[in-house]
Design an enzyme around this catalytic site. Sequence first.
Site, PDB file in Angstrom:
ATOM      1  N   TRP A 128     -11.801  -5.943  -1.031  1.00 41.26           N
ATOM      2  CA  TRP A 128     -10.440  -6.328  -0.647  1.00 41.26           C
ATOM      3  C   TRP A 128     -10.264  -7.814  -0.977  1.00 41.26           C
ATOM      4  O   TRP A 128      -9.430  -8.181  -1.795  1.00 41.26           O
ATOM      5  CB  TRP A 128     -10.214  -6.042   0.850  1.00 41.26           C
ATOM      6  CG  TRP A 128      -9.695  -4.666   1.132  1.00 41.26           C
ATOM      7  CD1 TRP A 128      -8.442  -4.349   1.566  1.00 41.26           C
ATOM      8  CD2 TRP A 128     -10.396  -3.413   0.994  1.00 41.26           C
ATOM      9  NE1 TRP A 128      -8.323  -2.971   1.704  1.00 41.26           N
ATOM     10  CE2 TRP A 128      -9.498  -2.376   1.356  1.00 41.26           C
ATOM     11  CE3 TRP A 128     -11.664  -3.068   0.588  1.00 41.26           C
ATOM     12  CZ2 TRP A 128      -9.849  -1.027   1.330  1.00 41.26           C
ATOM     13  CZ3 TRP A 128     -12.034  -1.723   0.560  1.00 41.26           C
ATOM     14  CH2 TRP A 128     -11.129  -0.729   0.922  1.00 41.26           C
ATOM     15  N   GLU A 134      -2.225   8.949  -0.887  1.00 44.34           N
ATOM     16  CA  GLU A 134      -3.225   8.091  -0.249  1.00 44.34           C
ATOM     17  C   GLU A 134      -4.574   8.802  -0.144  1.00 44.34           C
ATOM     18  O   GLU A 134      -5.627   8.176  -0.298  1.00 44.34           O
ATOM     19  CB  GLU A 134      -2.743   7.699   1.151  1.00 44.34           C
ATOM     20  CG  GLU A 134      -3.700   6.825   1.922  1.00 44.34           C
ATOM     21  CD  GLU A 134      -3.132   6.388   3.263  1.00 44.34           C
ATOM     22  OE1 GLU A 134      -3.631   5.392   3.810  1.00 44.34           O
ATOM     23  OE2 GLU A 134      -2.188   7.039   3.755  1.00 44.34           O
ATOM     24  N   ASP A 170       0.827  -1.202   0.000  1.00 44.99           N
ATOM     25  CA  ASP A 170       0.000   0.000   0.000  1.00 44.99           C
ATOM     26  C   ASP A 170       0.864   1.255   0.000  1.00 44.99           C
ATOM     27  O   ASP A 170       0.570   2.242  -0.657  1.00 44.99           O
ATOM     28  CB  ASP A 170      -0.923   0.007   1.221  1.00 44.99           C
ATOM     29  CG  ASP A 170      -0.144  -0.054   2.536  1.00 44.99           C
ATOM     30  OD1 ASP A 170       0.881  -0.768   2.577  1.00 44.99           O
ATOM     31  OD2 ASP A 170      -0.548   0.596   3.511  1.00 44.99           O
ATOM     32  N   HIS A 194       1.028   6.126  -2.656  1.00 45.93           N
ATOM     33  CA  HIS A 194      -0.035   5.167  -2.403  1.00 45.93           C
ATOM     34  C   HIS A 194      -0.801   5.029  -3.713  1.00 45.93           C
ATOM     35  O   HIS A 194      -1.535   5.912  -4.087  1.00 45.93           O
ATOM     36  CB  HIS A 194      -0.944   5.754  -1.318  1.00 45.93           C
ATOM     37  CG  HIS A 194      -1.393   4.789  -0.274  1.00 45.93           C
ATOM     38  ND1 HIS A 194      -0.691   4.611   0.898  1.00 45.93           N
ATOM     39  CD2 HIS A 194      -2.472   3.983  -0.188  1.00 45.93           C
ATOM     40  CE1 HIS A 194      -1.327   3.737   1.668  1.00 45.93           C
ATOM     41  NE2 HIS A 194      -2.416   3.337   1.012  1.00 45.93           N
ATOM     42  N   ASP A 234      -6.050  -2.379  -2.473  1.00 43.05           N
ATOM     43  CA  ASP A 234      -5.223  -1.546  -3.346  1.00 43.05           C
ATOM     44  C   ASP A 234      -4.816  -2.326  -4.587  1.00 43.05           C
ATOM     45  O   ASP A 234      -4.863  -1.808  -5.717  1.00 43.05           O
ATOM     46  CB  ASP A 234      -3.966  -1.082  -2.601  1.00 43.05           C
ATOM     47  CG  ASP A 234      -4.270  -0.338  -1.307  1.00 43.05           C
ATOM     48  OD1 ASP A 234      -5.010  -0.891  -0.473  1.00 43.05           O
ATOM     49  OD2 ASP A 234      -3.770   0.782  -1.118  1.00 43.05           O
ATOM     50  N   ARG A 273       5.946   4.243   5.900  1.00 47.44           N
ATOM     51  CA  ARG A 273       5.597   4.179   7.313  1.00 47.44           C
ATOM     52  C   ARG A 273       5.656   2.741   7.826  1.00 47.44           C
ATOM     53  O   ARG A 273       6.060   1.828   7.097  1.00 47.44           O
ATOM     54  CB  ARG A 273       4.215   4.790   7.537  1.00 47.44           C
ATOM     55  CG  ARG A 273       3.064   4.015   6.924  1.00 47.44           C
ATOM     56  CD  ARG A 273       1.765   4.811   7.058  1.00 47.44           C
ATOM     57  NE  ARG A 273       0.634   4.081   6.485  1.00 47.44           N
ATOM     58  CZ  ARG A 273      -0.375   4.656   5.870  1.00 47.44           C
ATOM     59  NH1 ARG A 273      -0.393   5.975   5.704  1.00 47.44           N
ATOM     60  NH2 ARG A 273      -1.373   3.942   5.396  1.00 47.44           N
ATOM     61  N   ASP A 274       5.234   2.518   9.049  1.00 38.58           N
ATOM     62  CA  ASP A 274       5.303   1.187   9.659  1.00 38.58           C
ATOM     63  C   ASP A 274       4.127   0.329   9.211  1.00 38.58           C
ATOM     64  O   ASP A 274       3.327  -0.135  10.002  1.00 38.58           O
ATOM     65  CB  ASP A 274       5.343   1.309  11.186  1.00 38.58           C
ATOM     66  CG  ASP A 274       4.148   2.063  11.746  1.00 38.58           C
ATOM     67  OD1 ASP A 274       3.373   2.636  10.941  1.00 38.58           O
ATOM     68  OD2 ASP A 274       3.986   2.092  12.982  1.00 38.58           O
ATOM     69  N   GLU A 275       4.068   0.111   7.890  1.00 39.55           N
ATOM     70  CA  GLU A 275       2.983  -0.682   7.307  1.00 39.55           C
ATOM     71  C   GLU A 275       3.556  -1.495   6.147  1.00 39.55           C
ATOM     72  O   GLU A 275       3.876  -2.661   6.316  1.00 39.55           O
ATOM     73  CB  GLU A 275       1.848   0.233   6.846  1.00 39.55           C
ATOM     74  CG  GLU A 275       0.599  -0.518   6.461  1.00 39.55           C
ATOM     75  CD  GLU A 275      -0.618   0.381   6.429  1.00 39.55           C
ATOM     76  OE1 GLU A 275      -1.686  -0.120   6.062  1.00 39.55           O
ATOM     77  OE2 GLU A 275      -0.516   1.575   6.771  1.00 39.55           O
TER      78      GLU A 275
END
Length: 882
Positions: free
Chosen positions: A549, A761, A483, A782, A496, A487-489
Amino acid sequence: MNRISRMLSAMFTIALLFLFTVNASAQKISLKDLTVEYLVNPFSIDNPKPRFSWKIISTAKNTKQNNYEIRLGTSPKIDKVLWKTAVNNNQSVLIAYDGPQLSSKTKYYWQVRVKDNHGNVSAWSPVQFFQTGLKPEDWSAKWIAVEGKDTSLASPLFRKEFNLKKEVKSAMAYITAKGLYEASINGGRVSDAYFAPGWTSYKDHIQYQVYDVKQSLKKGANVIGVSLGDGWYKGRIGFSNQKQFYGDTRALLMQLEVEYTDGSKETIVTDNSWKTGYGPILTSNIYDGETYDARLELSGWNNIGFKENTNWKPVQELAMGPEKLIGMSGPPVTKHEEFKALKIFKTPLGETVVDFGQNLVGWVMLKAKGAAGTKITISHAEVLTKEGNFYTTNLRSAKQQNNYILKDGTEQVFEPHFSFQGFRYVKIDGYPGELKLENLTAVAVYSDMKTTGKFSTSNPLLNQLQHNISWGQKGNFVDVPTDCPQRDERLGWTGDAQAFASTAAYNMDVSGFFTKWLKDVSADQLPNGSVPFVIPNVLNQNDAGSAGWADVATIVPWDMYVSYGDKGILETQYESMKKWVNYISSVAKNNLWNTGFHFGDWLFYRPNDDNDGRAAVTDKYMIAQTFYAHSTQLLINAAKVLGKTDDVTKYNALLEQIKTAYIKENMTPSGKLISNTQTAYVLALQFDMLPENLRAQAAQRLVDNVRDYGNHLTTGFLGTPYLCHVLSRFGHEDVAYDLLLQESYPSWLYPVKMGATTIWERWDGIKQDGSFQTADMNSFNHYAYGAIGDWMYKNIAGINPVSAQPGYKNILIAPRPGRKLTNASAELETVYGTVKSSWTITGGVFKLDVTVPANASATVVLPKADKKEEIGSGSYHFECKY
């Protein structure tokens, strides 16, 4: 006609026939881009019936392949033919091997020649090869790890010296790891790939890579050196600071198989004869970055002659786990574009910041020279605050920092090994002396996918939008479709991926990329058929089953089939597709999917102070019902392709029930939907939820809604990909263009006007006053909203696949110019070759140039014209009044 005239006429006819014959025989055809399973000369083919593809080059128009011959053997000369086939058809893509059973870890050589419809026969193609993968019993190597508990944050090193007594004829290295690895032989990297063995559903399967290392070896002493990183396997991953999700021990598995010139063989494997120690990588983490202490470098540790001291310990052998070892099927992650630093400046807070001009994913190579022990910290950010200061709040807990500790006063070059960053700007702390532009180079790192699409128009803002879409894809296609990359993802969010898959297939060759990832979709699909929010799944098992999703299980396989003509991907994924639809049926009530958690139309338009109901909220169960229908339709489509007639009948009946339930639940008798939003009408029309006689009025309601918002979109992740498609389909091309060319928020061009170089995003990641949206979820790279790229290629340029003849075997060229665009040009490298569509409007005349590759055909539809023209391969020019 007198006799002389008849003689002259006959002679003229004979002359024309002669010229035609000469010209026809002079037309030559040749072959290019030969692949096996989408790969060029691959080393780890697991498919027992690998599939061959090639492209035809011809200077003659209307060229089609009439037949082909393939021959295959086990020597480069193919002097002993193991399999030969000659087939009279025009198939040149993904033709399955149908000979004797192939042996494992064996190199096979093949070539092809074809005959076209003009009577031309190509030469035999250059000899290509593929090597089959290893069976479980072929592995004699053992997993090895550091002794005891693997608790150190530092990256362990492994080495093994060995002696080759004879001249080497061939040598293949098979390598994988729990964690990430970098391997070398005699001091040189075995590959230019990074983050191997890649991220997969490790509990189910781990990829191994195969390298031809003959040139790295020599008779006599040799050494293998391998370093390991935490990576996704052991490092921090997911939202809850979880570590060691897949396992607590980094481990190495390697098998080097050598054949000597005299025919004898030798195998060097990982076992308890290896030694392990630690080097300069003190920490390495996907989210947080890397700390490298050059003072701890062990000069020559991965070369001959290194003296191991007492810090080097024996390894421990580990038992084989339950996970399968599979050959690598997707592209490796490699370095690509390099960016020079554009400027170095001081922020109002006094920070030293460097601007590279492009939001990218990868890292910075830094040159530095200073006193031993000097620590340099490189921090990474996507944007600056409106005051011009370095902004990292949107990274959440991810440090996204690389630390470099200098050794002696010699110049050193630093780059991380097992981490990557998303950034446009970097902040430098602790740099000794004057920091100069030439000291820094940013390197883009992403999966090695060939660029296939080009798109441009007379509108510079649209061209920048296309640039942003492409760079959003590059930054987030780092082995899995993430995605966001900063960041912490950085997770493989399924919503997506399904939204963007068809756009992705225009920009780059994602055939192997998605083939690899879909294996993980199947592997991590729950036993009840539900599909997790992210793949590979590092969230809770119950984090699954959201509409739009989880439908990735049906949408992406179908998109890949349409884009590449790959029937095999439907065969492989069919059970997964079916399990997902059956799961929805199992939780639906009276054919209504009105249960469970759903993200809905994620990040739809929500004004800050919504006192008059302007927030474009679309009922989540209403959305779910449309995707229930869509996945069922795609399952029916796949069943038709695969000849599963019973399933076609069964799911056609189900589809009727789904649509009937939708209308009863969500629509008034006059055709108004209970959620009067753009997304509600878009999904209802895109997925054919409404009766034919009510579709036009629904499209008009959509148009009225767009106009009511001042020609602005209000859609989120699920409505946006289809918005302009629906408007075009129902004759509202002008409204689609008004949305596309809208420059104020919310719109596609608003971020472009705000200086974006990737897709955001949120529609207003940076607000009009220069402040930021919600910091804990505000990525500036994103790709989901970049799904408009699919419409731009299909409608502006007019390049469309035809699902009845997928993979661009037949192409619909139907450009639809709009508003003030005066030209557009696009090309796409398909599995048959290059398709081009380029148009201009001058003096009221529309001029179109089209190129169709050999062995394909096209239907050309000029704008505002009912006439269709069928053309074969070649280049063509069309004109009409406009």
